[in-house]
Design an enzyme around this catalytic site. Structure first.
Site, mmCIF file in Angstrom:
data_model
loop_
_atom_site.group_PDB
_atom_site.id
_atom_site.type_symbol
_atom_site.label_atom_id
_atom_site.label_comp_id
_atom_site.label_asym_id
_atom_site.label_seq_id
_atom_site.Cartn_x
_atom_site.Cartn_y
_atom_site.Cartn_z
ATOM 1 N N TYR A 15 0.303 -2.340 -11.905
ATOM 2 C CA TYR A 15 -1.072 -2.560 -12.344
ATOM 3 C C TYR A 15 -1.273 -2.049 -13.775
ATOM 4 C CZ TYR A 15 -1.200 -3.256 -7.353
ATOM 5 O OH TYR A 15 -0.898 -3.699 -6.096
ATOM 6 N N CYS A 74 -13.108 0.744 -28.265
ATOM 7 C CA CYS A 74 -14.480 1.234 -28.443
ATOM 8 C C CYS A 74 -15.221 1.339 -27.121
ATOM 9 C CB CYS A 74 -15.216 0.344 -29.425
ATOM 10 S SG CYS A 74 -14.465 0.474 -31.033
ATOM 11 N N GLY A 98 0.771 -1.236 0.000
ATOM 12 C CA GLY A 98 0.000 0.000 0.000
ATOM 13 C C GLY A 98 0.806 1.293 0.000
ATOM 14 N N GLU A 133 4.498 -6.300 2.037
ATOM 15 C CA GLU A 133 4.088 -6.737 0.691
ATOM 16 C C GLU A 133 3.996 -5.564 -0.274
ATOM 17 O OE1 GLU A 133 0.294 -8.406 1.626
ATOM 18 O OE2 GLU A 133 1.106 -10.214 2.534
ATOM 19 N N PRO A 134 5.078 -4.824 -0.457
ATOM 20 C CA PRO A 134 4.981 -3.667 -1.353
ATOM 21 C C PRO A 134 4.937 -4.081 -2.819
ATOM 22 C CG PRO A 134 7.240 -3.968 -0.657
ATOM 23 C CD PRO A 134 6.445 -5.023 0.066
ATOM 24 N N GLY A 135 4.099 -3.430 -3.583
ATOM 25 C CA GLY A 135 4.028 -3.696 -5.015
ATOM 26 C C GLY A 135 4.280 -2.404 -5.777
ATOM 27 N N ARG A 136 3.290 -1.507 -5.688
ATOM 28 C CA ARG A 136 3.349 -0.248 -6.425
ATOM 29 C C ARG A 136 4.630 0.544 -6.139
ATOM 30 N NH1 ARG A 136 -1.535 2.301 -7.746
ATOM 31 N NH2 ARG A 136 -2.449 1.163 -6.021
HETATM 32 N N1 LLP Z 1 -0.928 -7.069 -0.200
HETATM 33 C C1 LLP Z 1 -2.236 -7.269 -0.391
HETATM 34 C C2 LLP Z 1 -2.942 -8.212 0.464
HETATM 35 C C3 LLP Z 1 -2.908 -6.556 -1.402
HETATM 36 O O1 LLP Z 1 -4.225 -6.747 -1.579
HETATM 37 C C4 LLP Z 1 -2.199 -5.643 -2.213
HETATM 38 C C5 LLP Z 1 -2.877 -4.911 -3.282
HETATM 39 C C6 LLP Z 1 -0.818 -5.491 -1.969
HETATM 40 C C7 LLP Z 1 -0.213 -6.206 -0.963
HETATM 41 C C8 LLP Z 1 0.032 -4.568 -2.788
HETATM 42 O O2 LLP Z 1 -0.352 -3.248 -2.689
HETATM 43 P P1 LLP Z 1 0.577 -2.091 -3.257
HETATM 44 O O3 LLP Z 1 1.845 -2.081 -2.449
HETATM 45 O O4 LLP Z 1 0.873 -2.391 -4.687
HETATM 46 O O5 LLP Z 1 -0.185 -0.849 -3.098
HETATM 47 N N2 LLP Z 1 -5.244 -2.185 -9.214
HETATM 48 C C9 LLP Z 1 -5.208 -1.116 -8.234
HETATM 49 C C10 LLP Z 1 -4.536 -1.535 -6.945
HETATM 50 C C11 LLP Z 1 -5.134 -2.775 -6.343
HETATM 51 C C12 LLP Z 1 -4.370 -3.234 -5.136
HETATM 52 C C13 LLP Z 1 -4.800 -4.576 -4.715
HETATM 53 N N3 LLP Z 1 -4.095 -5.087 -3.600
HETATM 54 C C14 LLP Z 1 -4.529 0.098 -8.860
HETATM 55 O O6 LLP Z 1 -4.166 0.044 -10.020
HETATM 56 O O7 LLP Z 1 -4.375 1.118 -8.195
#
Ligand code: LLP
Length: 424
Positions: free
Chosen positions: A381, A352, A239, A273-276
């Protein structure tokens, strides 16, 4: 953007002119900076070093194998939400014994696959899931290591479609059920309770929600220990926000400042759990202007990237910086400003759907047919949520490392798009 500078009037990724890549590989084209990804991971590793965290990069943000390999080589692990993602982690040579597995709907097959790969733990979201893990683990003669996912009822103030930690979301469980299930685990030899999991939402641009989650974690861990659980993991999910517009993103150290003291006080190990944060700003999506037109008092620039490639603006009204690759006017600090030589423009794709746009009412320099166009912050994403809608092949993905260029995913062909279909 540090890895995507404009030099001599054109956009670079590290030391490679992006236009050169587009000439060679065509558009839409995803261009990633390896050093950016490594820099972000290092930032998290350094900020949290004091508690020696397990950093489980969230595969859902970007699951391309070439990206997973960069993350693996940097010593990180993975957070998965499906058997398919676990398969990808294996294919990228990841160590599955440090993987965490979240998600509200794990099937028995996925649970079995995860147990066979000896993952670190499941983030359990319901009683029925807990029962399923116990049954499958029992049938394999294994012990299922679990963390229970708490819905902490904290408002992380994200987009309605990406908030997860508020009562009423489908994720996790409330504290009463959490205690009930913890007691159930204690009586079941097929299960071992290892920790508490929380994910608050995404993206989060303040530290308060993490501070509140940290306090909640301390309380819960202390309670569980009193009840006889040998619990030693706090997983605070992902997050961490990033800068899409300007400099609104926080450094990893800001999050660490509120999380680390809580983890120390609880005497636990930390998983994140960082992604973004890791990949969001590692990539620009390059497209080519197909046409432009004026209708209904508006200027539309129609380029060859569409919502099937990057769905975030259509799905969440997300803001992405956009600017030409060789602009007549330099990109300003604040891309929402009115600028001399620029005109309010809608940047749209060929799909479209009226929701197929990358930017609306943006002041942009003039663009003509064939010009190249960059959409920033496309690493998270982006490809992971892309599709073949309108039977559009997905574009090439390129990883740049200094002057080195590696194709990590080739463009799909029309033949790829019908390869799995049966016609007779
Ligand atoms: N852990 C869990 C349990 C999650 O559900 C998520 C994201 C993450 C980690 C990673 O979150 P991050 O660090 O990437 O913020 N498609 C949307 C975001 C959906 C996120 C879903 N869960 C977008 O494009 O903004």
């Amino acid at each position: 953007m540090q890895s995507f500078p404009y030099r001599d009037g054109e956009l670079y990724c590290e030391d490679v002119p992006v236009a050169k890549l587009a000439e060679q590989y065509g558009t839409p084209l995803w261009v990633y900076s390896k050093s950016f990804i490594l820099g972000q991971l290092k930032q998290i590793q350094t900020a949290f070093a004091e508690v020696d965290p397990v950093i489980c990069y969230s595969v859902k943000a970007n699951s391309t194998l070439g990206i997973l390999k960069v993350v693996r080589d940097a010593g990180c692990s993975f957070d998965v939400v499906s058997g398919g993602e676990l398969y990808r982690v294996r294919a990228a040579g990841g160590d599955t014994t440090k993987v965490v597995f979240a998600g509200v709907g794990k099937t028995d097959e996925e649970i079995r696959f995860a147990l066979e790969n000896d993952i670190l733990m499941f983030d359990v979201e319901s009683e029925q899931e807990l029962d399923a893990i116990a049954d499958v683990a029992g049938s394999l003669g294994k012990v299922g290591r679990v963390a229970l996912r708490l819905n902490p009822d904290i408002d992380a103030k994200t987009h309605a479609k990406t908030t997860t930690g508020k009562k009423g979301n489908k994720f996790g469980m409330d504290i009463e059920r959490f205690r009930e299930l913890a007691a159930k685990v204690l009586k079941d030899k097929r299960l071992a309770l290892k920790g508490i999991h929380m994910h608050l939402g995404s993206p989060i641009l303040t530290t308060d929600p993490y501070a509140a989650a940290g306090q909640k974690a301390i309380e819960v861990v202390e309670g569980l220990r009193r009840d006889g659980h040998d619990i030693n993991w706090i997983n605070l999910g992902g997050g961490f926000g990033i800068s899409y517009r300007g400099n609104e993103g926080l450094p990893a150290s800001a999050y660490a400042d509120v999380i680390v003291p809580a983890v120390r006080e609880a005497k636990c190990r930390l998983a994140l759990e960082p992604g973004r944060f890791v990949v969001g700003n590692s990539c620009v999506l390059i497209s080519r202007v197909v046409f432009s037109k004026r209708e209904g008092g508006k200027l539309f620039v129609i380029q060859d990237g569409g919502m099937n490639d990057l769905i975030r603006p259509a799905m969440y009204d997300s803001f992405h910086r956009v600017w030409p690759v060789k602009p007549a006017v330099p990109m300003p600090e604040n891309v929402e400003d009115a600028i001399d030589g620029c005109e309010k423009t809608d940047v749209v794709g060929p799909v479209c759907e009226s929701s197929d746009y990358f930017a609306k009412d943006r002041f942009l320099p003039p663009m003509k047919r064939g010009d190249l166009f960059a959409t920033f912050s496309a690493g998270a994403y982006g490809t992971a949520m892309s599709s073949n809608y309108n039977t559009r092949p997905r574009g090439t993905e390129i990883l740049v490392d200094g002057t080195n260029v590696t194709v990590i995913r080739r463009r799909e062909t029309y033949a790829d798009l019908i390869a799995h279909e049966i016609t007779d």
